[in-house]
Design an enzyme around this catalytic site. Structure first.
Site, short mmCIF file in Angstrom:
data_model
loop_
_atom_site.label_atom_id
_atom_site.label_comp_id
_atom_site.label_asym_id
_atom_site.label_seq_id
_atom_site.Cartn_x
_atom_site.Cartn_y
_atom_site.Cartn_z
N THR A 71 0.83 -1.21 0.00
CA THR A 71 0.00 0.00 0.00
C THR A 71 0.87 1.25 0.00
OG1 THR A 71 -1.91 -1.05 1.04
CG2 THR A 71 -1.71 1.33 1.32
N HIS A 200 4.15 -10.42 3.22
CA HIS A 200 3.18 -11.34 3.82
C HIS A 200 2.32 -12.06 2.79
CE1 HIS A 200 -0.77 -9.06 3.70
NE2 HIS A 200 0.07 -8.10 3.35
N CYS A 328 -26.75 -10.92 -2.30
CA CYS A 328 -28.02 -11.63 -2.06
C CYS A 328 -28.84 -11.00 -0.93
CB CYS A 328 -27.73 -13.09 -1.71
SG CYS A 328 -26.71 -13.96 -2.90
#
Length: 389
Positions: A71, A200, A328
């Site tokens: 990031t 990671h 849904c």
């Protein structure tokens, strides 16, 4: 039995990585900026790690900068390129990671840039003809397109895009978070200017990553301080993380083909088991089922909606970790699935595997999903019986 099938989110530390970093918690604890023996040892270890990472990627050590993760690296690359090269037009897609999309949105809101979104086909693949038209109309753009999508697994042909970037004098950034340590890289033969990685994602520690900046390009530092990372990023280096990253990448690249084959077979096995499971109308998002057009470890499955609850939560209750979203029951779905031209009112579940997963775990995952659907279709008394099972 707990089963972990969310390796695109994070991975377990490799035992070799654990062994490599343990001494840095108690013995090799020096600050790399210190001039005494402890600092010199730490500095040597950081630079050895840099050389190792560069060598494994076909880069030079001077092109690798350690960060807190992908990031930060994406932010540094995008903001740095926009500022350093006076970029006013950026081309990206609507299925990029939010670390890219939100960074670009922030710059667009400030009036720094205009963002164009390349068209995607029905499976979420980049329309290269549209990309070239955008470049033809906007030369000297910044292109930001990820190598592999973290949700649907689609692979982008970064070699073809790099050639377009060269032709139209564009700067090319690619979020390679999901492919570092999983696909072989040779940056020496690739016209790409910025890529990123996060330890990671390939069995290294959290909180450490890297930014590759092609030697022909330079950006201004955005984190100021002690002049670390050759003045590019201030702040004391995360020596434990950096050593762990380099070791994790070494292990991943050493066994790359073997792991690719095993993980692909796990995905193939899941698809085959689901095909005979009688769950119902199952389909696949993006090209995640394709051997040629997706990364081996990710498959994104659309399941029929349940009358109540969602599969991800029910699997969690059974000790099975996956990720996803549902349109849904009002829970919404991811921005990636929402951006695909062909959407369905279904629950979308991402299964992502690692070298530590087994075929027996896949059997258990499919059996559990099958039981979930049996229970909702069974008469009320039988439903209770299945729930107890």
């Amino acid at each position: 039995m707990k089963i972990y099938c969310d390796n695109a989110a994070t991975t377990a530390l490799d035992p070799e990585v654990i062994d490599a970093i343990i001494p840095y918690f108690s013995e090799n604890f020096g600050n790399p900026s210190s001039s005494h023996w402890a600092g010199r040892q730490a500095r040597e270890d950081v630079e050895n790690a840099r050389r190792a990472v560069a060598g494994l990627l076909g880069a030079t050590p001077g092109e690798i900068y350690f960060t807190s993760g992908a990031t930060e690296a994406n932010n540094l690359a995008l903001t740095g390129a926009i500022k350093a090269y006076g970029i006013s037009h950026v081309i990206t897609s609507r299925i990029e990671h939010k670390a890219v999309l939100q960074t670009l949105l922030a710059h667009e809101k400030e009036g720094d840039i205009e963002v164009s979104y390349v068209r995607l086909d029905e499976r979420g693949n980049v329309d290269t003809y549209h990309l070239e038209n955008l470049l033809r109309a906007n030369p000297r753009s910044l292109i930001s397109l990820m190598h592999a999508n973290n949700e649907i697994g689609n692979l982008t042909d970064i070699r073809a895009i790099s050639k377009l970037a060269e032709r139209y004098d564009a700067i090319f950034h690619s979020d390679t978070t999901q492919t570092i340590g999983k696909i072989a890289f040779d940056l020496s033969g690739l016209e790409i200017h910025f890529i990123v990685g996060s330890a990671h994602k390939f069995h290294g520690p959290k909180g450490v990553g890297f930014l590759y900046i092609d030697k022909k390009h330079r950006i201004a530092p955005q984190i100021h301080g002690g002049g670390q990372e050759r003045g590019q990023r201030g702040g004391t280096e995360n020596v434990i993380g950096i050593v762990g990253l380099a070791k994790a990448l070494e292990v991943a690249c050493r066994n790359l083909e073997e792991n690719q084959l095993k993980i692909w077979k796990l995905k193939e096995y899941l698809v085959s088991k689901l095909a005979i499971s009688r769950i119902g109308d199952i389909c696949y998002n993006g090209d995640s089922k394709s051997e040629e057009n997706s990364i081996p470890n990710v498959v994104n499955v659309s399941f029929p909606c349940l009358p109540a609850g969602n599969i991800v939560a029910l699997l969690d209750q059974a000790g099975i970790a996956v990720s996803g979203g549902s349109a849904c029951s009002g829970l919404g779905t991811s921005h990636v699935i929402a951006a695909l031209p062909c959407q369905r009112e279904k629950e979308n579940v991402r299964f992502s595997f690692s070298k530590f997963n087994t075929f027996e775990e896949v059997d258990q995952v499919v059996a559990t999903i099958t039981e979930i659907y049996k229970s909702v279709r069974a008469p009320r008394g039988r439903e209770l019986e299945l729930a107890i099972i």
